[in-house]
Design a protein around this motif. Structure first.
Motif, PDB file in Angstrom:
ATOM      1  N   GLY A  57      35.087  33.704  33.052  1.00  0.00           N
ATOM      2  CA  GLY A  57      33.694  33.340  33.265  1.00  0.00           C
ATOM      3  C   GLY A  57      32.740  34.517  33.277  1.00  0.00           C
ATOM      4  N   VAL A  58      33.270  35.738  33.110  1.00  0.00           N
ATOM      5  CA  VAL A  58      32.425  36.936  33.170  1.00  0.00           C
ATOM      6  C   VAL A  58      32.382  37.592  31.793  1.00  0.00           C
ATOM      7  CG1 VAL A  58      32.102  39.208  34.205  1.00  0.00           C
ATOM      8  CG2 VAL A  58      32.969  37.312  35.592  1.00  0.00           C
ATOM      9  N   GLY A  59      31.226  37.560  31.179  1.00  0.00           N
ATOM     10  CA  GLY A  59      31.047  38.224  29.886  1.00  0.00           C
ATOM     11  C   GLY A  59      30.576  39.652  30.062  1.00  0.00           C
ATOM     12  N   LYS A  60      30.240  40.281  28.946  1.00  0.00           N
ATOM     13  CA  LYS A  60      29.850  41.692  28.972  1.00  0.00           C
ATOM     14  C   LYS A  60      28.589  41.915  29.805  1.00  0.00           C
ATOM     15  CE  LYS A  60      28.845  45.656  25.997  1.00  0.00           C
ATOM     16  NZ  LYS A  60      28.698  46.139  24.589  1.00  0.00           N
ATOM     17  N   GLY A  61      27.582  41.033  29.622  1.00  0.00           N
ATOM     18  CA  GLY A  61      26.320  41.219  30.328  1.00  0.00           C
ATOM     19  C   GLY A  61      26.476  41.116  31.839  1.00  0.00           C
ATOM     20  N   ILE A  62      27.206  40.119  32.292  1.00  0.00           N
ATOM     21  CA  ILE A  62      27.386  39.932  33.737  1.00  0.00           C
ATOM     22  C   ILE A  62      28.302  41.012  34.298  1.00  0.00           C
ATOM     23  CG2 ILE A  62      28.253  38.347  35.509  1.00  0.00           C
ATOM     24  CD1 ILE A  62      27.327  36.058  33.663  1.00  0.00           C
ATOM     25  N   ALA A  63      29.310  41.405  33.534  1.00  0.00           N
ATOM     26  CA  ALA A  63      30.191  42.501  33.971  1.00  0.00           C
ATOM     27  C   ALA A  63      29.369  43.776  34.166  1.00  0.00           C
ATOM     28  CB  ALA A  63      31.291  42.728  32.947  1.00  0.00           C
ATOM     29  N   THR A  64      28.430  44.023  33.250  1.00  0.00           N
ATOM     30  CA  THR A  64      27.568  45.203  33.361  1.00  0.00           C
ATOM     31  C   THR A  64      26.699  45.121  34.613  1.00  0.00           C
ATOM     32  OG1 THR A  64      27.496  45.419  30.950  1.00  0.00           O
ATOM     33  CG2 THR A  64      25.786  46.560  32.206  1.00  0.00           C
ATOM     34  N   ALA A  65      26.210  43.908  34.918  1.00  0.00           N
ATOM     35  CA  ALA A  65      25.388  43.714  36.122  1.00  0.00           C
ATOM     36  C   ALA A  65      26.195  43.985  37.384  1.00  0.00           C
ATOM     37  CB  ALA A  65      24.834  42.294  36.134  1.00  0.00           C
ATOM     38  N   ILE A  66      27.435  43.509  37.411  1.00  0.00           N
ATOM     39  CA  ILE A  66      28.296  43.744  38.583  1.00  0.00           C
ATOM     40  C   ILE A  66      28.633  45.223  38.698  1.00  0.00           C
ATOM     41  CG2 ILE A  66      30.528  43.233  39.647  1.00  0.00           C
ATOM     42  CD1 ILE A  66      30.438  40.509  38.192  1.00  0.00           C
ATOM     43  N   ASP A  67      28.912  45.852  37.563  1.00  0.00           N
ATOM     44  CA  ASP A  67      29.257  47.274  37.555  1.00  0.00           C
ATOM     45  C   ASP A  67      28.103  48.115  38.099  1.00  0.00           C
ATOM     46  OD1 ASP A  67      31.186  49.352  36.791  1.00  0.00           O
ATOM     47  OD2 ASP A  67      29.675  49.935  35.308  1.00  0.00           O
ATOM     48  N   GLU A  68      26.878  47.734  37.736  1.00  0.00           N
ATOM     49  CA  GLU A  68      25.697  48.450  38.249  1.00  0.00           C
ATOM     50  C   GLU A  68      25.587  48.298  39.765  1.00  0.00           C
ATOM     51  OE1 GLU A  68      20.808  48.482  37.797  1.00  0.00           O
ATOM     52  OE2 GLU A  68      21.993  46.832  36.964  1.00  0.00           O
ATOM     53  N   ILE A  69      25.827  47.096  40.270  1.00  0.00           N
ATOM     54  CA  ILE A  69      25.789  46.863  41.717  1.00  0.00           C
ATOM     55  C   ILE A  69      26.868  47.696  42.406  1.00  0.00           C
ATOM     56  CG2 ILE A  69      26.147  45.140  43.532  1.00  0.00           C
ATOM     57  CD1 ILE A  69      24.959  43.064  41.561  1.00  0.00           C
ATOM     58  N   ASN A  70      28.067  47.743  41.805  1.00  0.00           N
ATOM     59  CA  ASN A  70      29.174  48.516  42.379  1.00  0.00           C
ATOM     60  C   ASN A  70      28.830  49.997  42.481  1.00  0.00           C
ATOM     61  OD1 ASN A  70      30.829  46.318  42.724  1.00  0.00           O
ATOM     62  ND2 ASN A  70      31.962  46.606  40.816  1.00  0.00           N
ATOM     63  N   LYS A  71      28.161  50.523  41.452  1.00  0.00           N
ATOM     64  CA  LYS A  71      27.907  51.963  41.386  1.00  0.00           C
ATOM     65  C   LYS A  71      26.667  52.405  42.150  1.00  0.00           C
ATOM     66  CE  LYS A  71      30.216  52.685  36.925  1.00  0.00           C
ATOM     67  NZ  LYS A  71      30.021  52.928  35.469  1.00  0.00           N
ATOM     68  N   THR A  72      25.662  51.511  42.219  1.00  0.00           N
ATOM     69  CA  THR A  72      24.374  51.927  42.800  1.00  0.00           C
ATOM     70  C   THR A  72      23.935  51.111  44.013  1.00  0.00           C
ATOM     71  OG1 THR A  72      23.051  50.436  41.422  1.00  0.00           O
ATOM     72  CG2 THR A  72      23.645  52.577  40.467  1.00  0.00           C
ATOM     73  N   ASN A  73      24.677  50.028  44.294  1.00  0.00           N
ATOM     74  CA  ASN A  73      24.263  49.086  45.353  1.00  0.00           C
ATOM     75  C   ASN A  73      22.939  48.409  45.015  1.00  0.00           C
ATOM     76  OD1 ASN A  73      26.481  49.370  46.955  1.00  0.00           O
ATOM     77  ND2 ASN A  73      25.536  50.794  48.396  1.00  0.00           N
ATOM     78  N   GLU A  74      22.519  48.513  43.776  1.00  0.00           N
ATOM     79  CA  GLU A  74      21.259  47.919  43.339  1.00  0.00           C
ATOM     80  C   GLU A  74      21.458  47.182  42.015  1.00  0.00           C
ATOM     81  OE1 GLU A  74      18.361  47.910  44.817  1.00  0.00           O
ATOM     82  OE2 GLU A  74      18.721  49.302  46.465  1.00  0.00           O
ATOM     83  N   SER A  75      20.500  46.310  41.693  1.00  0.00           N
ATOM     84  CA  SER A  75      20.451  45.659  40.383  1.00  0.00           C
ATOM     85  C   SER A  75      19.027  45.791  39.879  1.00  0.00           C
ATOM     86  CB  SER A  75      20.833  44.186  40.482  1.00  0.00           C
ATOM     87  OG  SER A  75      20.469  43.492  39.303  1.00  0.00           O
ATOM     88  N   GLN A  76      18.862  46.590  38.816  1.00  0.00           N
ATOM     89  CA  GLN A  76      17.526  46.809  38.281  1.00  0.00           C
ATOM     90  C   GLN A  76      16.895  45.490  37.830  1.00  0.00           C
ATOM     91  OE1 GLN A  76      17.303  49.831  35.237  1.00  0.00           O
ATOM     92  NE2 GLN A  76      15.183  49.348  34.711  1.00  0.00           N
TER      93      GLN A  76
END
Length: 571
Positions: A57-76
């Motif tokens: 259920g997780v495509g590239k776009g959503i995986a990128t969003a989760i990865d950003e949250i993991n690395k920065t604690n934020e979602s632009q």
């Protein structure tokens, strides 16, 4: 960051994307990802981008969003959406009776950007005039807003307990010389708590009062405090707290007065005097002495609501209340066959390892498509697996159950030839909840009269602090359960706690057995059983009337007898 917090941000993203009319496929993608992510055990924070993309259920776009949250604690992306959304609209996205699309229409057409303005517009009849709304939706929206407003600042018992335990631990560490206890709603274990109350007894209460002002975790509110009532908030959660201070010698008097409800304390018990008046003339060294003074047995804190406890105490009929250790099995649980997070084996092994004798599996029935309800082929598949596990795990036993939806006319989901294959059936309402008291009661009565119904699940369908349950005639429903030998569930999920404790005593008077069920959708939810215990104890539930306090042999015997009776009636 924990999975729960990451998923919460993804949910908010989906709602805001829909509010701002993003591509519907993108919105659907986020909602699909949330559905699948809520079922996994793997910690998302420990996965890299490539690993995230492999999740169902997780495509590239959503995986990128989760990865950003993991690395920065934020979602632009989330921050950008929040920046162009009026702050008051955010909580409206969770109000029952509307969704992001309708909230956008209200915002764009009427310029409404907060709950207060929306409620006023409902009262003026302006919402009904909007395209796609009407009087019924407007009324539902108004009731949801009123319900939300009435519950501002309140907490589920489970959350309040968690915060209170942290507060107590901190106070006991910093004030080791003092006597300290919870009081009020929390000590009575009410399902919803509006205020965390604590009693502190000390040789120098004024000194302790001043010390509290300097505790980093607390925020003092001088305006609403008094000489011996420290009021303020827990800083981290902004939760209201009240700390009563007294001399050590008066600790148990103050604790007693601030534990029982006003109704409990005002009951006349001796020569026209109530308990509050009587203990005011005596210095207690423990709470039992308060009842000794009026020659009554000790009443447990959770029962001090001023309902039936005094009449039972006077007749010396107070029960030995159910305890956690009395439970022998766990019924009403879900697995990955429907919308559960863990497999049948995982749920069973965890239950067994916790020391229970049996487990009741009751996944959702076929009409619950949203919850991956079981069709007949998957029922057969699950029953085969249960048979195999029962051979492997004996003497531990898994019972074959189903949470059968009660359809609108009161019928159970599945025909009789399928229903008869289960050991037990939990009958519950999950859809078409907008009913009046007659519709809801009759719907339940029809299901209760069905010979295959073993147990009535969460009778009112309420979600505490989120939605009111559908109205039912509790007495009529309980009377029917007594007539047909149907067990009533105390759903232990802290969002439900349904059957409400206020009706437990009546059920016991009618000789209706109650089953404390976690409605578990993962292994950790077995821990919710304690909240069901609180509900039972408040209503005077004992071990003998708790169905899942029965032994494996007794439970199996009950299920078999019910099945035999059902078979005879269907002939």
């Amino acid at each position: 960051m924990e999975n729960k917090e990451i998923i919460s941000r993804l949910k908010q993203l989906a709602k805001l994307l829909e509010l701002h009319e993003a591509n519907p496929f993108k919105v659907r993608g986020y909602n699909s990802a949330v559905f699948h992510l809520e079922k996994i055990d793997t910690r998302l924070a420990q996965l890299d981008l490539a690993e995230l993309q492999k999740l169902e259920g997780v495509g590239k776009g959503i995986a990128t969003a989760i990865d950003e949250i993991n690395k920065t604690n934020e979602s632009q992306q989330l921050n950008e959406l929040l920046s162009k959304t009026p702050e008051g609209l955010i909580p409206l996205l969770d109000v029952k009776g509307a969704g992001p699309k309708k909230i956008r229409l209200i915002w764009q057409e009427l310029g409404i950007t907060d709950g207060e303005a929306l409620l006023e517009a409902c009262k003026r009849g302006e919402i009904a005039k909007l395209k796609g709304f009407g009087d019924k939706l407007q009324e539902n929206l108004k009731q949801s807003l009123l319900f939300t407003h009435a519950n501002v600042g309140k907490l589920h018992y489970s959350k309040a307990e968690e915060l209170a335990e942290g507060l107590l631990a901190m106070l006991k560490e910093k004030l080791p010389q003092a006597l300290i206890s919870l009081s009020g709603e929390l000590r009575r274990k009410l399902e919803v708590v509006s205020l965390i109350q604590v009693i502190i007894g000390d040789e120098n209460p004024s000194k302790v009062f001043d010390q509290l002002k300097n505790f980093e975790a607390l925020e003092y509110n001088e305006k609403i405090s008094g000489p011996f009532s420290w009021r303020g908030k827990l800083k981290e959660s902004a939760t209201d707290i009240e700390i009563k201070l007294c001399q050590k010698t008066n600790f148990y008097n103050v604790l007693f007065k601030h534990t029982g409800s006003d109704k409990h304390l005002s009951v006349l018990v001796d020569e026209g005097k109530n308990l509050y008046q009587i203990i005011s003339d005596h210095q207690l060294t423990n709470e039992k002495e308060a009842y000794d003074l009026v020659k009554l047995p000790f009443i447990e804190p959770e029962m001090r609501e001023g309902t039936f406890e005094f009449s039972m105490a006077i007749e010396n009929k107070l029960p030995e209340l159910i305890k956690y250790d009395d439970l022998r099995g766990i019924l009403h649980n879900h697995t990955t066959y429907s919308d559960g997070k863990h497999t049948l084996r995982e749920m069973a092994e965890c239950c067994r390892d916790m020391g229970y004798e049996y487990l009741g599996i009751s996944d959702h029935s076929q009409i619950a498509v949203y919850a991956n309800g079981l069709d007949e082929d998957r029922i057969l598949q699950q029953h085969t697996e249960i048979d195999q596990l029962n051979k492997e795990m004996a003497p531990f036993k898994i019972f074959k159950g189903i949470e059968s939806d009660i359809l609108y006319e009161g019928q159970l989901d599945y025909p009789d030839d399928v229903l008869k294959t289960f050991d037990f059936i939990v009958a519950s309402i999950h859809s078409q909840l907008n009913m009046d008291i007659n519709q809801a009661t009759n719907r339940l009565l029809t299901a209760i009269a069905n010979p295959y119904t073993t147990m009535l699940g969460h009778p009112t369908g309420r979600l505490l602090l989120k939605r009111e349950g559908y109205p039912i005639d509790h007495k009529t429903v309980i009377d029917a359960c007594a007539e047909y030998g149907v067990i009533i569930e105390i759903n232990a999920n802290p969002w439900r706690l349904d059957l409400d404790w206020r009706w437990v005593h009546y059920a016991l008077e009618k000789n209706v057995m109650l089953s404390i069920n976690p409605d578990a959708h993962d292994k950790s939810a077995y821990g919710m059983m304690q909240y069901g215990i609180h509900v039972g104890r408040k209503g005077g539930l004992n071990k003998e009337m708790t169905f899942n306090a029965l032994s494996l042999e007794k439970v199996e015997e009950h299920f078999n007898k019910r099945k035999e009776l059902a078979a005879e009636k269907i002939k």
